[in-house]
Scaffold this motif. Structure first.
Motif, mmCIF file in Angstrom:
data_model
loop_
_atom_site.group_PDB
_atom_site.id
_atom_site.type_symbol
_atom_site.label_atom_id
_atom_site.label_comp_id
_atom_site.label_asym_id
_atom_site.label_seq_id
_atom_site.Cartn_x
_atom_site.Cartn_y
_atom_site.Cartn_z
ATOM 1 N N SER A 1 0.818 -1.213 0.000
ATOM 2 C CA SER A 1 0.000 0.000 0.000
ATOM 3 C C SER A 1 0.855 1.269 0.000
ATOM 4 O O SER A 1 0.410 2.316 -0.466
ATOM 5 N N GLU A 2 2.092 1.193 0.499
ATOM 6 C CA GLU A 2 2.992 2.352 0.476
ATOM 7 C C GLU A 2 3.447 2.685 -0.942
ATOM 8 O O GLU A 2 3.993 3.747 -1.189
ATOM 9 N N PHE A 3 3.210 1.757 -1.873
ATOM 10 C CA PHE A 3 3.581 1.960 -3.274
ATOM 11 C C PHE A 3 2.324 2.038 -4.153
ATOM 12 O O PHE A 3 2.364 1.729 -5.332
ATOM 13 N N ASP A 4 1.213 2.425 -3.548
ATOM 14 C CA ASP A 4 -0.066 2.575 -4.244
ATOM 15 C C ASP A 4 -0.534 1.257 -4.863
ATOM 16 O O ASP A 4 -1.130 1.235 -5.933
ATOM 17 N N ILE A 5 -0.239 0.156 -4.177
ATOM 18 C CA ILE A 5 -0.725 -1.158 -4.585
ATOM 19 C C ILE A 5 -1.560 -1.668 -3.411
ATOM 20 O O ILE A 5 -1.044 -2.248 -2.462
ATOM 21 N N ASN A 6 -2.838 -1.387 -3.464
ATOM 22 C CA ASN A 6 -3.745 -1.680 -2.359
ATOM 23 C C ASN A 6 -4.503 -2.969 -2.628
ATOM 24 O O ASN A 6 -5.553 -2.968 -3.262
ATOM 25 N N ILE A 7 -3.955 -4.055 -2.129
ATOM 26 C CA ILE A 7 -4.578 -5.362 -2.293
ATOM 27 C C ILE A 7 -5.701 -5.504 -1.256
ATOM 28 O O ILE A 7 -6.778 -5.961 -1.568
#
Length: 172
Positions: free
Chosen positions: A147-153
């Motif tokens: 999520s810190e890399f704009d990858i919100n699983i």
């Protein structure tokens, strides 16, 4: 005389190990795997390139720099791989590589802490890899929150934990 010949023997055997070229190594190949505990998903990523140089005798002049190809992300599930590579998650089209560049390497006991910056999807964050040296190369581990890399699983940050494992084969 016996002591002197033992000393010469140790010097002759030890000299290649102590010589400057024997102290330097480069990463020849890498195996990078990951685990996403919240979803019980494991996978790998390939397409590794590196310009790293490791000088065991002078860690201040050593560096790790490399990248992997997002298009090689593999979780053993074709639909999931396609989804992860899409613009919703890793966006392989606009951000084809994940990059790491070290800023420092420190020895702590039998481990090496490699600190630097990890860039995923154009977002750069501090990243630390804990490594151990073996006769075949280096093994390492690290963790990050996607999520810190704009990858919100997942919705909660703690559920976006990713464990990353490295195996580097070295060449002199």
């Amino acid at each position: 005389m016996k002591r002197l010949s033992v000393l010469f023997y140790l010097i002759a055997i030890g000299f290649p190990i102590l010589g400057p070229q024997a102290q330097e190594a480069k990463i020849e190949t890498a195996s990078i795997t990951f685990e996403f505990p919240a979803k019980k998903v494991k996978g790998s990523i390939a397409g590794f390139t590196s310009s790293s140089k490791i000088d065991w005798g002078d860690l201040e002049n050593s560096f790790f720099e490399g990248s992997v190809a997002v298009s090689t992300l593999d979780t053993n599930n074709g639909l999931r791989n396609w989804s992860l590579r899409s613009s919703r998650y890793f966006n392989a089209k606009d951000h084809p590589r994940i990059r790491f560049k070290s800023s420092s390497i420190q020895k702590q006991g039998d481990q090496y802490l490699v600190s630097g910056n990890l860039t995923i999807k154009g977002i750069t964050k501090p990243f630390v890899i804990t490594m151990k040296k073996s006769s075949k190369g280096l093994t390492g581990k690290a963790s990050l929150y996607s999520s810190e890399f704009d990858i919100n699983i997942k919705k909660k940050q703690k559920d976006n934990l990713v464990l990353v494992y490295f195996k580097f084969d070295l060449v002199r």
